[in-house]
Scaffold this motif. Sequence first.
Motif: not given
Length: 361
Positions: A84-96, A229-240
């Motif tokens: 779900g989108a929610t897991e990705l919202i929490f994920g991007i918060a942890k990574v950034t 799903y999350l889309l980004t061209k930021n390779d470091l962010l995507a890999e994290a």
Amino acid sequence: MKITTAMHGGNYNELAKQHGLTKEMVLDFSANINPLGVPASLKQTITANLDKLVEYPEPDYLALRARIASFHQLDLANIIPGNGATELIFGIAKVTKAQKVLLLAPTFAEYERAFFDAEIIYAELAKETNFDAAETVLEIIERETELEAVCLCNPNNPTGQLINQEEMIKIADLCEKKNIYLIIDEAFMDFIEESETISMIPYLQQFSHLCIIRAFTKFFAIPGLRLGYLLTKNDLLAEALLQMREPWSINTFADMAGQILLDDKDYIKQTYQWISTERSFLYQGLNGFPELTVYQPSVNYIFFHLEKPLDLRKELLLKGIFVRSCANYRGLTENYYRVAVKTRADNIQLLTALEVILSGN
């Protein structure tokens, strides 16, 4: 006060019980799910693959990611699937690890929960400016120092207001210059037939700090499967993000759903035909009540303000209809409501109930 627990509008079972109703007796306008229901193509696929339940899901979801990448004309590395989108919202918060974050108010509550440890700056949207966000967001990004992330829901939930592509490019450009992550939740974007003229997906290459979140949940009516799903061209962010994911967070049937649903052209076409007709019908019907201030909808829900003191949710529930009270959204009061766009028969039932309630009969 920060939001620490989930507060959503689709759980009407408990309220129904309080009024002597069963869940089956209540018509739910609170959850913004496609009323066409689960696509037949997915039902057939799940039925034909029940034996797959004895196998673990494919851990890297390569086929799923490849299908999404092909659909958006991106590379496999740009696609991060989620429960779900929610897991990705929490994920991007942890990574950034953003410590100062700009959010809209009102907006979806999970952003605030995801960035719980951060200092939150609110772009407070107002009735007087039609809840438009772009100008306020730009002003705050220009003014605030040490801002590390901006999280925007577009179209916004619950207001349905859009930041158009031209405005969003200005926001993305400013975020890029100031090294601020721009996270855009486009969970409802699929309901807009001309979404390519609004979505920021075509600009991922241009902005390295840009992340876009999408969901299958609403458009394809599969909230029980949980797939985003999350889309980004930021390779470091995507890999994290890929590295920090829990294993097998997407179940086998959700994985299958993501691989086939983007090809279900008939279902997609039927959805656009339905929303074009029924959104206009329901909007015009609601707009006919002088007691309501109704905001122009962009997707599959309509936001309005009741201009008289009345617990409209309670009154409608007594008639077997459940609507989303927006009282627990930051910046809104108990007189704001959101209703999903449903089938013609359901929409007529809502309008008929409102006519009785608002006329005092």
